[in-house]
Design an enzyme around this catalytic site. Structure first.
Site, mmCIF file in Angstrom:
data_model
loop_
_atom_site.group_PDB
_atom_site.id
_atom_site.type_symbol
_atom_site.label_atom_id
_atom_site.label_comp_id
_atom_site.label_asym_id
_atom_site.label_seq_id
_atom_site.Cartn_x
_atom_site.Cartn_y
_atom_site.Cartn_z
ATOM 1 N N LYS A 194 0.879 -1.101 -0.070
ATOM 2 C CA LYS A 194 -0.122 0.089 0.084
ATOM 3 C C LYS A 194 0.815 1.250 0.056
ATOM 4 O O LYS A 194 1.938 1.156 0.317
ATOM 5 C CB LYS A 194 -0.972 -0.085 1.286
ATOM 6 C CG LYS A 194 -2.019 -1.116 1.243
ATOM 7 C CD LYS A 194 -2.757 -1.121 2.383
ATOM 8 C CE LYS A 194 -3.644 -1.985 2.616
ATOM 9 N NZ LYS A 194 -4.589 -2.179 3.733
ATOM 10 N N HIS A 195 0.591 2.168 -0.407
ATOM 11 C CA HIS A 195 1.064 3.547 -0.538
ATOM 12 C C HIS A 195 1.299 4.296 1.047
ATOM 13 O O HIS A 195 0.265 4.027 1.916
ATOM 14 C CB HIS A 195 0.359 4.667 -1.144
ATOM 15 C CG HIS A 195 0.169 4.217 -2.725
ATOM 16 N ND1 HIS A 195 1.005 4.452 -3.470
ATOM 17 C CD2 HIS A 195 -0.781 3.788 -3.287
ATOM 18 C CE1 HIS A 195 0.838 4.175 -4.727
ATOM 19 N NE2 HIS A 195 -0.450 3.848 -4.825
ATOM 20 N N GLU A 196 2.389 4.577 1.195
ATOM 21 C CA GLU A 196 2.614 5.318 2.394
ATOM 22 C C GLU A 196 2.097 6.649 2.387
ATOM 23 O O GLU A 196 1.795 7.336 1.583
ATOM 24 C CB GLU A 196 4.352 5.475 2.533
ATOM 25 C CG GLU A 196 5.092 4.214 2.934
ATOM 26 C CD GLU A 196 4.868 3.773 4.431
ATOM 27 O OE1 GLU A 196 4.119 4.497 5.059
ATOM 28 O OE2 GLU A 196 5.412 2.694 4.744
#
Length: 482
Positions: free
Chosen positions: A312-314
């Site tokens: 997932k994106h930070e």
């Protein structure tokens, strides 16, 4: 005769069970069957009349179900994630969550807050309160509160009364049950120190097993391919394959002697009349490989990434695999622009036609990003109040338009081998394309001035922090600067 009488008795018992109403069974018997407990003797007697193949099918189905549960990262011993908590409440846990029950044996109420180690310079977030110990005439019952906590990273639990009581730093496991007991070290001292004890009530599961199984599967496939290539190199295997394909080899030799009609047509085609030009378009395999790999990662990330946090994106600090997909596509797009437009300029294509093609692609990317690939379409009709203008495709389309226009207007269609043998070949990209460098540097200067010199109300000038709870909550509404 005895066998017939036994069979008749069993048939009569089975008919009696079928005619018996369902209300005769108690609720405890029905619930025990639903929970997978051993059935009663009456049920076992009925099962003796079933064919043996059905029992084998049930065993096979159970084995498949257990394997799916193990590969999916769910412990078959614990069942689903809906757990019964010590206080009698039910809470459905999600991935990367655990249960923490805090028991308070102090005379004052505790305020529980938490902080993830992954959040850089963040302030503690409120988790809830734990009531004080309940004192009765004959017994004392500690206060209890149950919380669902994150297991993505190690966290720090802070317990406060009027002042901080203690801190607990721990890496909790997924779907684990933990108990935190807080009590005084010395009951005779009213103002004495406070101690805590962390107990694991139920062991967590290992959610990294699916990744390990996938890695082992691909490793086995790679070993199988290497073994096949090694066997193909053996002389015995080569002789066997040549004997099996003797007929195909004979047909190939006949075609090579008589000539293939497809090759004759290709050799007399108009594409070979121009020396130095090949009708087959050349592809850069490394770029195509990177594009395919980026597409696979993008599809995997967009469909949840197995709900692992590193897919997932930070939110701000850090870097994951999902954060690399967009830069990869920007690099691929820039490289493709340079290769395709440079080839078009070498054959003296019309710049107006190239500019029209660039404008059409830019508009198509931006409009697709606004009206089609928009996250707000699931929330109802399209509204300009909730429409996201700077989306992924919009940014890619704008970047493509700027870079492609620069390449069309400033590009000269130089051959790829120009300047490779000269002394200035290390600076070839700067000397041959100096107009593009000047425009890019001007755009970079504009961006730096807007970021560090533009005043934003309520925010420090040139602020590049995450805002929100970052920087200890000092600049909550100043995310990303200008």
């Amino acid at each position: 005769m005895q066998r017939r009488e036994r069979r008749a008795a069993e048939d009569q018992e089975r008919r009696r069970q079928q005619q018996r109403p369902r209300g005769d069974e108690s609720d405890s018997q029905r619930s025990s069957g639903a929970l997978g407990r051993p059935p009663s003797n009456r049920a076992k007697a009925g099962e003796l009349m079933e064919p043996a193949g059905l029992s084998l099918g049930l065993v096979a189905a159970l084995m498949v179900a257990l394997s799916v549960l193990v590969v999916g990262g769910v412990d078959p011993r614990t069942g689903p994630a809906a757990e019964e908590l010590p206080d009698g409440k039910h809470r459905k846990l999600e991935m990367d969550q655990a249960v923490l029950s805090v028991y308070n044996e102090l005379s004052n109420e505790l305020a529980v807050s938490w902080l993830s180690d992954h959040c850089y310079q963040c302030k503690f977030q409120n988790l809830g309160n734990v009531p004080s110990e309940k004192r009765g005439e004959h017994q004392q019952k500690p206060g209890n509160s149950t919380f669902a906590i994150s297991t993505k990273h190690a966290i720090t639990i802070q317990l406060n009364m009027t002042v901080e009581v203690c801190r607990v730093h721990e890496s909790f496991g997924e779907l684990g049950h933990y108990s935190l007991w807080v009590k005084k070290a010395n009951w005779s001292d009213a103002n004495g120190s406070v101690t805590y004890n962390l107990i694991i009530d139920k062991e967590p599961i290992n959610n990294n097993l699916p990744i390990l199984y996938a890695f082992l599967a691909y490793l086995g496939l790679a070993i199988f391919v290497c073994l096949g290539q090694f066997l193909q190199g053996l002389s015995a295997v080569k002789n066997l394959l040549s004997r099996l394909s003797n007929q195909v080899e004979m047909e190939r030799l006949i075609n090579s002697e008589l000539g293939s009609p497809i090759r004759v047509a290709d050799s007399t085609g108009p594409s070979n009349l121009v020396p130095g030009h090949n009708a087959v378009s050349r592809r850069l395999r490394s770029l195509d490989t990177l594009r395919g790999f980026a597409l696979v990662i993008m599809i995997f990330v967009n469909y949840g990434g197995g709900r692992y946090w590193f897919f997932k994106h930070e939110s701000w600090n850090g870097l994951t695999i999902a954060d690399l997909v967009f830069p990869w596509f920007v690099f691929i797009m820039g490289t493709s622009i340079a290769l395709s437009l440079n080839s078009a300029l070498q054959v003296h294509r019309s710049k107006w036609k190239l500019l029209f093609k660039v404008a059409w692609r830019t508009a198509a990317l931006i409009l697709l990003g606004i009206f089609i690939i928009n996250p707000n379409y699931c929330k109802g009709p399209l509204s300009w109040n909730t429409l996201r203008i700077p989306g992924v495709l919009q940014r890619l389309g704008l970047t493509y338009g700027v870079v492609a226009v620069l390449e069309v207007l400033c590009g000269k269609g130089y051959p790829e081998s120009l300047g490779l043998d000269n002394w200035w070949s290390p600076a070839r990209d700067v000397l041959l394309y100096w107009p593009q460098w000047i425009v890019i540097l001007l755009l970079e200067c504009v961006w730096l001035c807007l970021t560090f010199l533009l005043p934003v109300p309520g925010c420090p000038r040139g602020y590049l922090g995450p805002g929100g709870i970052g920087d200890f909550g000092q600049f909550a509404n100043c995310t990303g600067g200008a």
